[in-house]
Design an enzyme around this catalytic site. Structure first.
Site, mmCIF file in Angstrom:
data_model
loop_
_atom_site.group_PDB
_atom_site.id
_atom_site.type_symbol
_atom_site.label_atom_id
_atom_site.label_comp_id
_atom_site.label_asym_id
_atom_site.label_seq_id
_atom_site.Cartn_x
_atom_site.Cartn_y
_atom_site.Cartn_z
ATOM 1 N N ASP A 52 -68.879 -46.452 3.316
ATOM 2 C CA ASP A 52 -69.153 -47.378 4.415
ATOM 3 C C ASP A 52 -68.686 -46.792 5.743
ATOM 4 O O ASP A 52 -67.497 -46.806 6.048
ATOM 5 C CB ASP A 52 -68.445 -48.719 4.134
ATOM 6 C CG ASP A 52 -68.601 -49.714 5.281
ATOM 7 O OD1 ASP A 52 -69.439 -49.468 6.169
ATOM 8 O OD2 ASP A 52 -67.880 -50.731 5.284
ATOM 9 N N GLU A 131 -50.239 -23.341 16.564
ATOM 10 C CA GLU A 131 -48.806 -23.466 16.280
ATOM 11 C C GLU A 131 -48.375 -24.920 16.485
ATOM 12 O O GLU A 131 -47.862 -25.279 17.549
ATOM 13 C CB GLU A 131 -48.009 -22.560 17.222
ATOM 14 C CG GLU A 131 -48.405 -21.095 17.148
ATOM 15 C CD GLU A 131 -47.763 -20.268 18.252
ATOM 16 O OE1 GLU A 131 -47.251 -19.190 17.943
ATOM 17 O OE2 GLU A 131 -47.769 -20.717 19.413
ATOM 18 N N GLU A 133 -46.222 -28.187 16.575
ATOM 19 C CA GLU A 133 -44.827 -28.630 16.600
ATOM 20 C C GLU A 133 -44.776 -30.104 16.233
ATOM 21 O O GLU A 133 -45.741 -30.842 16.437
ATOM 22 C CB GLU A 133 -44.219 -28.392 17.985
ATOM 23 C CG GLU A 133 -44.200 -26.928 18.385
ATOM 24 C CD GLU A 133 -43.822 -26.717 19.840
ATOM 25 O OE1 GLU A 133 -43.609 -25.560 20.232
ATOM 26 O OE2 GLU A 133 -43.751 -27.707 20.591
ATOM 27 N N GLU A 214 -37.253 -25.918 16.780
ATOM 28 C CA GLU A 214 -37.669 -25.839 18.179
ATOM 29 C C GLU A 214 -36.547 -26.304 19.116
ATOM 30 O O GLU A 214 -35.451 -26.634 18.678
ATOM 31 C CB GLU A 214 -38.944 -26.648 18.403
ATOM 32 C CG GLU A 214 -40.222 -25.814 18.381
ATOM 33 C CD GLU A 214 -40.254 -24.784 19.502
ATOM 34 O OE1 GLU A 214 -39.531 -24.943 20.516
ATOM 35 O OE2 GLU A 214 -40.999 -23.810 19.377
ATOM 36 N N GLU A 221 -41.319 -26.262 14.065
ATOM 37 C CA GLU A 221 -42.627 -25.627 14.174
ATOM 38 C C GLU A 221 -42.935 -24.868 12.892
ATOM 39 O O GLU A 221 -42.057 -24.209 12.314
ATOM 40 C CB GLU A 221 -42.670 -24.656 15.355
ATOM 41 C CG GLU A 221 -44.018 -23.966 15.538
ATOM 42 C CD GLU A 221 -44.059 -23.018 16.726
ATOM 43 O OE1 GLU A 221 -44.495 -21.858 16.535
ATOM 44 O OE2 GLU A 221 -43.662 -23.423 17.834
ATOM 45 N N HIS A 270 -49.917 -24.840 20.612
ATOM 46 C CA HIS A 270 -50.542 -23.739 21.330
ATOM 47 C C HIS A 270 -51.683 -23.185 20.493
ATOM 48 O O HIS A 270 -51.535 -22.937 19.290
ATOM 49 C CB HIS A 270 -49.513 -22.649 21.631
ATOM 50 C CG HIS A 270 -48.316 -23.159 22.368
ATOM 51 N ND1 HIS A 270 -47.069 -22.590 22.287
ATOM 52 C CD2 HIS A 270 -48.181 -24.227 23.207
ATOM 53 C CE1 HIS A 270 -46.212 -23.264 23.034
ATOM 54 N NE2 HIS A 270 -46.878 -24.262 23.602
ATOM 55 N N ARG A 340 -44.748 -18.780 30.488
ATOM 56 C CA ARG A 340 -44.951 -19.978 29.686
ATOM 57 C C ARG A 340 -45.183 -21.239 30.527
ATOM 58 O O ARG A 340 -45.451 -22.295 29.979
ATOM 59 C CB ARG A 340 -43.770 -20.182 28.734
ATOM 60 C CG ARG A 340 -43.821 -19.264 27.527
ATOM 61 C CD ARG A 340 -42.597 -19.435 26.612
ATOM 62 N NE ARG A 340 -42.846 -18.871 25.298
ATOM 63 C CZ ARG A 340 -42.763 -17.589 24.991
ATOM 64 N NH1 ARG A 340 -42.455 -16.711 25.941
ATOM 65 N NH2 ARG A 340 -42.993 -17.154 23.766
ATOM 66 N N GLU A 358 -53.939 -17.457 24.687
ATOM 67 C CA GLU A 358 -53.173 -18.603 24.192
ATOM 68 C C GLU A 358 -53.325 -19.763 25.172
ATOM 69 O O GLU A 358 -52.918 -19.668 26.331
ATOM 70 C CB GLU A 358 -51.694 -18.251 24.038
ATOM 71 C CG GLU A 358 -50.830 -19.418 23.595
ATOM 72 C CD GLU A 358 -49.340 -19.125 23.691
ATOM 73 O OE1 GLU A 358 -48.543 -19.961 23.243
ATOM 74 O OE2 GLU A 358 -48.962 -18.056 24.230
ATOM 75 N N ARG A 360 -52.086 -23.310 26.175
ATOM 76 C CA ARG A 360 -50.793 -23.912 25.897
ATOM 77 C C ARG A 360 -50.738 -25.427 26.094
ATOM 78 O O ARG A 360 -49.764 -26.061 25.713
ATOM 79 C CB ARG A 360 -49.712 -23.258 26.776
ATOM 80 C CG ARG A 360 -49.464 -21.810 26.410
ATOM 81 C CD ARG A 360 -48.387 -21.183 27.279
ATOM 82 N NE ARG A 360 -47.112 -21.874 27.202
ATOM 83 C CZ ARG A 360 -46.215 -21.689 26.230
ATOM 84 N NH1 ARG A 360 -46.469 -20.862 25.224
ATOM 85 N NH2 ARG A 360 -45.065 -22.340 26.250
#
Length: 461
Positions: A52, A131, A133, A214, A221, A270, A340, A358, A360
């Site tokens: 359904d 990755e 977390e 972390e 992580e 990330h 970062r 990457e 982020r």
């Protein structure tokens, strides 16, 4: 197991009692129907299983509710948690009248994204590594009604428990605020638990890499090896399932919200991506941070469409508690070779094959099929239109003078902003029929219900 015949033989030879047919809904959750193994035969794989669709938020209406689960035998894996031997198989969603893929099926959208990539001739494969977390609490209590709204999160790791009386004594070893990156036990109380999470994930066919604590207390992580877009999204669903169930089995509760704790570093996911053609990496070159021109254009597309991407990569109202300046939050839409604080980072690569981008700003609450596909579509739009990402920003962006910082575009500040951005900037997603207006409109409507609920609740409280 690559074929229905192989799966059926395994069920018979290995004493499988139940088969769980799983599928992913727009909000990213796994759902399933479990059949007794004796009811699974060749017809199950040929014709699928009816269910359904009107009971799934964002899918069918009640007058056209019938939908078909079509098992993908290549995804069959034993589940390590049930007491009875249970096999899991991922499914795609089909329209029963036509047998065509359902346009609102997230897994189907991921498949179409991979097909579109090949059709462009730019590349034949996109590899994705994520990755995720998450937080693990001993207890999570919450109440929401007009006269009593509250929540209480508890973990033995939290600094607030330094003075808590415990049977057998309080032995200290509390992780202080913002001081939890890579400690060893006894400060890191999750070592064994994370190992169990990776072991369960590995038992379900995913290639695992590592785990660690972390920055924030109770935050962790897990890392798994990159794979093709579809398989990576499948693996993230398995990983989330395993971490939630291992935590539950140990009397704890895992949480993938981006920022349930005020003032602490948030939980991100990330997302690393790279394009390959004929077995060769396309992102390695002689430009900034050893990137190719195509890689820079790919980044240009992601930056250009980032605010629309937020609707998929940061899909909850809580997601935007994390996307605020500071705490390494990647709110500034820029790229860098190692910074970062930028939304796109170029990790150091020891070989051309390891060169990747990457992204982020995504978080772990994202539906991986939609998030990975949307980022790919933005990047491809960048390559096709040769979108210049501008100059790299290798300094700490939060240390820039206020005037300089204000010149850099930012990620959205709320889910409402993200949905409005998606409404306006959607053409890149519709290339090749990967996403369509029907799905995008239904998704905006579904998520706007969450925005409206939060706004109403905040007003009442």
């Amino acid at each position: 197991m690559q074929t229905a015949k192989a799966v059926l033989k395994f069920i018979q030879d290995d004493g499988v009692q139940y088969v769980a047919f799983r599928f992913t809904v727009p909000r990213g959750k796994w759902h399933h129907i479990t059949l007794d193994a004796s009811m699974v035969d060749q017809d199950t794989f040929a014709n699928g299983i009816m269910f359904d669709g009107s009971s799934i938020a964002g899918w069918k209406t009640v007058n056209e509710s019938g939908m078909t689960l079509m098992p993908d035998p290549t995804t069959a894996q034993m589940i390590p948690f049930p007491s009875a031997p249970t096999l899991m198989i991922n499914c795609d969603i089909l329209e029963p009248k036509t047998g065509e893929p359902y346009n609102r099926d997230p897994r189907g959208i991921a498949k179409r994204a991979e097909a579109y990539l090949k059709s462009t001739g730019i590349a034949d494969t996109v590899y994705v590594g994520a990755e995720p977390e998450f937080l693990v609490f001993d207890s999570a209590e919450f109440t929401f009604d007009p006269y009593n709204s509250s929540f209480k999160l508890t973990s033995s790791e939290l600094p607030i428990n330094a003075g808590t009386h415990r049977e057998g004594g309080n032995h200290g070893h509390r992780i202080q605020t913002k001081a939890g990156y890579l400690p060893v036990p006894p400060l890191d109380s999750g070592q064994d638990m994370r190992g169990m999470m990776l072991a369960a994930t590995k038992a379900m066919g995913v290639t695992v890499e590592k785990h660690h604590h972390e920055v924030a207390p109770a935050r962790h992580e897990l890392s798994i090896k990159y794979d093709t877009l579809l398989r990576s999204a499948d693996s993230i669903q398995i990983l989330k399932y395993c971490l939630l169930n291992v935590a539950q089995s140990r009397g704890k509760t895992a949480n993938v919200m981006a920022e349930p704790v005020f003032g602490e570093n948030g939980s991100g996911m990330h997302v690393h991506q790279s394009l390959w053609k004929d077995g060769k990496p396309l992102f390695a070159g002689n430009e900034h941070a050893s990137l190719s021109r195509e890689a820079l254009w790919y980044i240009g597309g992601i930056i250009k469409h980032a605010r629309a991407l937020n609707a998929f990569t940061n899909p909850t109202t809580n997601s935007y508690k994390r996307l605020v300046p500071g705490h390494e939050a990647p709110v500034l839409l820029a790229y860098s070779g190692g910074n970062r604080s930028a939304s796109c980072r170029i990790p150091f690569a020891t070989s051309p094959e390891a060169t990747r981008v990457e992204v982020r700003f995504p978080d772990s609450a994202a539906n991986p099929y939609l998030a990975f596909a949307a980022v790919l579509m933005a990047g491809l739009d960048g390559i096709l239109n040769k979108i210049d990402p501008g100059a790299p920003m290798d300094q700490d962006l939060y240390e820039l003078p206020q005037g300089e910082q204000q010149k850099i575009q930012t990620a959205c500040g709320s889910l409402r902003e993200a949905l409005v951005s998606l409404e306006k900037d959607r053409a890149f997603l519709k290339a090749g029929g990967v996403f369509d207006d029907d799905f995008i409109d239904s998704y905006i409507k579904l998520k706007m219900e969450e925005v409206t609920f939060q706004d109403t609740a905040s007003h009442e409280v």
